[in-house]
Design a protein around this motif. Structure first.
Motif, short mmCIF file in Angstrom:
data_model
loop_
_atom_site.label_atom_id
_atom_site.label_comp_id
_atom_site.label_asym_id
_atom_site.label_seq_id
_atom_site.Cartn_x
_atom_site.Cartn_y
_atom_site.Cartn_z
N SER A 32 0.84 -1.20 0.00
CA SER A 32 0.00 0.00 0.00
C SER A 32 0.87 1.25 0.00
O SER A 32 0.60 2.22 -0.72
CB SER A 32 -0.92 -0.02 1.22
N ARG A 33 1.95 1.21 0.83
CA ARG A 33 2.85 2.37 0.85
C ARG A 33 3.57 2.52 -0.49
O ARG A 33 3.76 3.64 -0.98
CB ARG A 33 3.88 2.21 1.97
N ASP A 34 3.98 1.35 -1.08
CA ASP A 34 4.68 1.43 -2.37
C ASP A 34 3.79 2.01 -3.46
O ASP A 34 4.24 2.78 -4.31
CB ASP A 34 5.17 0.04 -2.78
N ILE A 35 2.50 1.60 -3.47
CA ILE A 35 1.57 2.13 -4.48
C ILE A 35 1.42 3.63 -4.32
O ILE A 35 1.43 4.39 -5.29
CB ILE A 35 0.21 1.41 -4.38
N LEU A 36 1.28 4.08 -3.04
CA LEU A 36 1.16 5.51 -2.78
C LEU A 36 2.43 6.23 -3.22
O LEU A 36 2.36 7.29 -3.85
CB LEU A 36 0.91 5.74 -1.28
N GLN A 37 3.60 5.63 -2.91
CA GLN A 37 4.87 6.26 -3.30
C GLN A 37 4.99 6.33 -4.82
O GLN A 37 5.49 7.31 -5.37
CB GLN A 37 6.04 5.46 -2.72
N GLU A 38 4.52 5.27 -5.51
CA GLU A 38 4.59 5.27 -6.97
C GLU A 38 3.74 6.38 -7.57
O GLU A 38 4.12 7.01 -8.55
CB GLU A 38 4.14 3.90 -7.49
N ARG A 39 2.56 6.61 -6.95
CA ARG A 39 1.72 7.71 -7.45
C ARG A 39 2.41 9.06 -7.26
O ARG A 39 2.33 9.94 -8.12
CB ARG A 39 0.38 7.69 -6.72
N VAL A 40 3.07 9.20 -6.12
CA VAL A 40 3.79 10.45 -5.88
C VAL A 40 4.95 10.59 -6.87
O VAL A 40 5.20 11.68 -7.39
CB VAL A 40 4.31 10.50 -4.42
N ILE A 41 5.63 9.47 -7.17
CA ILE A 41 6.73 9.51 -8.14
C ILE A 41 6.21 9.92 -9.52
O ILE A 41 6.80 10.74 -10.22
CB ILE A 41 7.44 8.15 -8.20
N ASN A 42 5.06 9.34 -9.91
CA ASN A 42 4.47 9.70 -11.20
C ASN A 42 4.09 11.18 -11.24
O ASN A 42 4.32 11.87 -12.23
CB ASN A 42 3.25 8.85 -11.48
N LYS A 43 3.49 11.65 -10.13
CA LYS A 43 3.08 13.05 -10.10
C LYS A 43 4.32 13.95 -10.07
O LYS A 43 4.32 15.04 -10.65
CB LYS A 43 2.21 13.31 -8.85
N LYS A 44 5.39 13.48 -9.41
CA LYS A 44 6.64 14.24 -9.41
C LYS A 44 7.18 14.38 -10.82
O LYS A 44 7.59 15.46 -11.25
CB LYS A 44 7.67 13.52 -8.53
N GLY A 45 7.17 13.24 -11.58
CA GLY A 45 7.65 13.30 -12.95
C GLY A 45 6.84 14.26 -13.80
O GLY A 45 7.39 15.01 -14.62
N PHE A 46 5.50 14.27 -13.58
CA PHE A 46 4.64 15.19 -14.33
C PHE A 46 4.99 16.63 -14.01
O PHE A 46 5.15 17.48 -14.89
CB PHE A 46 3.18 14.88 -14.01
N LEU A 47 5.10 16.94 -12.69
CA LEU A 47 5.39 18.32 -12.28
C LEU A 47 6.77 18.76 -12.76
O LEU A 47 6.94 19.89 -13.23
CB LEU A 47 5.30 18.44 -10.75
#
Length: 986
Positions: A47-62
């Motif tokens: 669950s933490r990894d999925i949340l971290q992956e979403r943050v990583i994706n959003k980081k790449g977008f930003l």
């Protein structure tokens, strides 16, 4: 002392209790497997990894938006500089007086307003602004002129009349000229002195950095991201990116920048995509040197954004400090600045905050489900154990009652209808009789056997000893009477025969007994039934061992020479190499008989066999006795010398061996003698290698090196030669694989017109993904050595055109763009391949431009043929890398190309080198007089592009315009506009 009786249990308990224990054990093991195996923890971690992956994706977008889209204002700054300097030259403005008021700045604002609006649209941002200033901002606070334009919805379609824009700051004359509505908070100036207000960070930080440190940084490094900004009189907070305005004289006269409203930024970070609970949100923060303390940029749904956010690091990750609930934080750092910037004290982050209970909801649900499933399984299993145990024990309990009540004269027991139990009684009755019959049959078989066999048995506890009458006769001692022998006498006799034991294994001894100049082999096997009872069996195994020795000898030795074969030699070598102290200094000599084939062909194979045997005799005669010699193939031998203190005595032995071999000969026919001739390679232990495999490999290499050079000598292994040959061998193998699998790929780099910035053509550039052969020049060198240039030419022509054709079909290339293909000057496609090429690519032949490289040796005949086909196709020729060779002018006159590509060595830093400028100017002048078109290769900077355009080249190629790719990439819009602008001035 009376023995304590053991309380018996019913069969029902015997079955039920173990089954229940088994069931409970299985449930416990399952629980341990689940929980000790960390399944629940892994679910939580997932669950933490999925949340971290979403943050990583959003980081790449930003990061992509902030670094590549929103902050793209460098060319706009250059445009403002160009126009400011132009107006200053015309006497319309003074750059040093721009911050004196609207009247001074209005002409420049009017000149750049359209460029700013266009940049506002292309960058998809809310705001764009320019603020002019000519003074150190630390000295005083005063109003500043400039312009600030706002687009509340950059995602919507732009209005042709700019009706969707608002002016926040600009002189009244500019407002009237642009015909754009003003916001309710509009003022003609940026009011700082009037309200005694500090300067905005997006003005102060980049301006002061440029004013005091511009020599240390590039313009891009002084770009600054600021947060929590808000214009006076407005309520919309925003983040901003700004760079200083610096003219060519180094004067800093303001900043230009863009802004993103936090309201619009929030739409790009939707909280709903994190978790459906409604208790999660994306947050932007800025941290400085204090670890885990963040200044919020956006409003938070889980904490008060007016104060700093502090995160506590636990084993599971980061949690919000002083929160009423456990709030988990997944955090990533945004890389907005290079390492060489003045703003390294500020670091932007993106994080996702969510209540821990909401994040772990799924793992908690799984945990409860597992507990319930375990309890239900345990209950159902216990009930099943009771029912099954009762069912299994009933027939046996019934049989037991019969046995207790039945009299001996009653006959057979009543059947239980269970096959195994009914057969049990019958089996017990017949058991004794079967055992007796088996014993009699076995005794008869032993008596009839032809094998000499005897045995003994001794029960130590009862002191009972038995021995067969023929026991000692098996050991060739017929005079010993064993009928009255005790175990002590038997032991004494066996000790007397112990010198004949030649082989010992666990509980097994092999005796070698002499008989009539021969050897008899007897095997004695000892077996203990328990600590007191032993039995022994003696057997004459002479015939078996002799057969085994013959088989082993034939397996390990060469039939012709009697030497060890390859397998036996390798086995013995492995044994030796397990004892380095025995090896000491050693040498492995691989020998090849030089003239064996000649003798076989001219005198027959019988003479060849004689030649081999004579060579073998010489090897054995002139080598020390401890040398291991093996025939490994028809005419190849290994000689291994070991156990020497250093190399010197070994070298002498090798010289003596070579001398002895050279003196050996055989007689062929009646009178003709033929000397033994050999070639050999030597590898040394431990100098060259410490393993059998490498030692053999190196001696093989040294021998074959001799065979292919001088023959008839012994040569030592040379590591340098071996490494060089291995390198060439690997590259040859890779080249053959590359050609066989057609593993060449071609990338395409655009060639751009200096008239309008459009793509005129693409050059096909070779790429290889082989492990070693990656460089095109290296591929061509190896192919030339292996006479494979023709295959490379064929692959280049077809693969390049296949990629070009595919890009046209997929609408990546315009069908009228030219394709430049590099051709090998010394190679030409065969007539069959040319016919296939013309048939396959017939629609595009008129677009083909064949490049001839200056550095290659020109084949005049092939060149004329190529020129003939190019003219037939209505294509063209190009001279590549012009100026890189010594015969540039001669080659230019001989091939008369349509295009001249100036080598990139002349283009690099041409804006700073007057000599290069003069050379390129002469090439352009000569080419244009002859109707040829000039292409500048390797253009990498804007200054280089400006200089070659001044020199009137026709086309540009280089990384500034586009890197080689499998598909086309659009030329940057700023570059296209700059080319058009520069062309208008030529």
């Amino acid at each position: 002392m009376k023995k304590r009786s053991v309380k018996s249990k019913s069969i029902l308990k015997h079955i039920l209790v173990p089954m229940c224990i088994l069931l409970i054990t299985e449930i416990v093991i399952l629980a341990i497997s689940v929980y000790a195996g960390g399944i629940v923890e892994r679910l939580e971690e997932n669950s933490r990894d999925i949340l971290q992956e979403r943050v990583i994706n959003k980081k790449g977008f930003l990061e992509n938006e902030m670094n590549n889209t929103w902050s793209d204002v460098t060319l706009l700054a250059e445009t403002i500089n160009t126009k400011a300097e132009m107006l200053e030259k015309q006497g319309i403005i003074s750059i040093d007086q721009l911050d004196n008021g609207s009247n001074e700045a209005s002409p420049l604002i009017a000149e750049i307003a359209d460029d700013m609006i266009q940049k506002l649209r292309s960058n998809r941002v809310n705001d764009i602004y320019v603020i002019f200033n000519n003074h150190d901002l630390d000295e005083d606070v005063s109003d500043k002129p400039g312009i600030y334009i706002r687009d509340m919805d950059p995602a919507s379609k732009a209005s042709n009349r700019n009706a969707d824009l608002l002016i926040e700051r600009a002189p009244a004359s500019i407002v009237q000229k642009l015909n754009i509505s003003t916001d309710t908070s509009w003022t003609p100036l940026f009011n700082f002195g009037k309200h005694e207000k500090d300067y905005y960070k997006f003005l102060y930080r980049p301006y002061q950095a440029a004013l005091k440190k511009q020599k240390n940084y590039s313009l891009g490094d002084m770009g600054y991201w600021s947060a929590n900004n808000c214009l006076d009189g407005t309520l919309q907070p925003f983040i901003s990116y700004s760079v200083p305005l610096i003219d060519t004289k180094g004067r800093v006269y303001g900043v230009v920048g863009i802004s993103i409203l936090e309201e619009y930024l929030t739409t790009l970070l939707p909280n709903e995509e994190i978790n459906g609970s409604g208790h999660a949100s994306y947050e932007l923060g800025i941290t400085t040197k204090k670890a885990n303390v963040y200044s919020p940029v956006l409003d938070s749904t889980l904490f008060d954004c007016t104060s700093n956010l502090t995160l506590l690091q636990k084993e599971e990750g980061y949690y919000v400090e002083n929160s009423r609930d456990e709030v988990y934080a997944a955090i990533e750092t945004l890389h907005l600045y290079n390492t060489n910037t003045p703003y390294l004290d500020e670091q932007w982050t993106i994080m996702s905050l969510i209540k821990d209970d909401d994040l772990m909801a799924f793992s908690h649900h799984i945990n409860i489900s597992l507990i319930l499933a375990g309890l239900i399984t345990l209950g159902v299993g216990m009930l099943g154990c009771v029912l099954i145990s009762f069912k299994l024990s009933s027939p046996i309990t019934s049989l037991s009652k019969q046995l207790k009540t039945q009299k001996k004269t009653d006959g057979k027991l009543q059947k239980t209808d269970i096959t195994e139990i009914d057969q049990l009684v019958d089996s017990i009755e017949s058991l004794n009789q079967n055992l007796l019959d088996s014993s009699r049959r076995f005794t008869k078989i032993i008596q009839l056997a032809s094998v000499k066999m005897a045995g003994f048995e001794y029960d130590q506890e009862k002191n009972d000893f038995f021995i067969t009458d023929n026991f000692f006769s098996v050991f060739l001692q017929d005079d010993i009477d064993s009928s009255l022998m005790t175990y002590e006498g038997f032991s004494q006799k066996m000790k007397e025969m112990s010198p004949y034991i030649k082989k010992k294994e666990e509980h097994k001894y092999v005796y070698h007994l002499p008989k009539d100049n021969d050897i008899i082999f007897v095997e004695l096997t000892i077996s203990w039934f328990d600590a007191h009872h032993v039995i022994g069996l003696a057997e004459d195994v002479t015939e078996r061992i002799l057969e085994q020795n013959i088989i082993e000898y034939e397996r390990d030795h060469d039939a012709l020479t009697g030497l060890m074969n390859r397998r036996a030699f390798h086995r013995e070598m492995q044994i030796l190499f397990d004892e380095p102290e025995v090896l000491k200094t050693a040498a492995l000599l691989m020998v090849d008989l030089d003239n064996l084939k000649y003798i076989n062909d001219h005198y027959g194979h019988d003479s060849g066999d004689t030649y081999i045997r004579k060579a073998t005799e010489a090897f054995v005669k002139y080598s020390p006795s401890n040398t291991m010699i093996s025939r490994v193939s028809g005419d190849e031998f290994y000689l291994f010398f070991f156990g020497y203190e250093d190399e010197e005595p070994l070298r002498k032995l090798l010289m003596e061996l070579k001398h002895g071999i050279d003196e050996s000969y055989i007689t062929l026919g009646k009178y003709e003698t033929f000397k033994i001739k050999v070639s050999g390679g030597i590898s040394w232990y431990p100098k060259d290698a410490t393993t059998v495999k490498n030692l053999q490999l190196y001696s093989d290499y040294a021998m074959y090196k001799v065979k292919h050079t001088c023959k008839g000598i012994f040569a030592n292994f040379n590591k340098t030669d071996y490494d060089n040959d291995s390198y060439m061998s690997r590259n040859r193998a890779e080249l053959l694989k590359l050609i066989e699998t057609e593993s060449l790929h071609y990338y395409f780099q655009p060639i751009v017109s200096t008239k309008d910035g459009s793509v005129f053509a693409y050059e096909a550039l070779m790429r290889s993904f082989m492990p070693n052969l990656k460089n095109p020049e290296e591929i061509l060198n190896i192919a030339k050595m292996e006479s494979k240039l023709g295959k490379i030419e064929e692959l280049t022509m077809f693969k390049a055109m296949e990629g070009y054709q595919e890009n046209i079909k997929n609408h990546y290339f315009d069908e009228n763009t030219k394709i430049f293909v590099n051709s090998i000057a010394s190679e030409m496609l065969s007539p069959e391949m040319i016919a296939k090429f013309e048939k396959t690519f017939e629609p595009y032949l008129h677009n083909v431009v064949i490049e001839v490289t200056e550095g290659e040796k020109m084949n005049e005949t092939l060149h004329q043929q190529k020129q003939k086909f190019v003219e037939k196709w209505h294509g063209a020729l190009a001279l590549d890398d012009y100026g890189s060779g010594y015969n540039s002018e001669i080659l230019l006159l001989s091939i008369t190309p349509k295009y001249i590509k100036i080598d990139m060595s002349f283009i690099h830093n041409i804006d700073k080198d007057n000599d290069k400028q003069k050379i390129v100017e002469n090439i352009v002048s000569y080419g244009h007089e002859g109707g040829m078109l000039i292409i500048a290769e390797g253009v990498e900077t804007v200054d280089e592009m400006k200089q070659v355009m001044k020199l009137k080249v026709d086309y540009l190629q280089g990384y500034l315009l586009g890197k080689p790719q499998m598909k086309s990439a659009s030329i940057p819009n700023e570059i296209v506009k700059l080319i058009q602008s520069l062309n208008a001035r030529r």
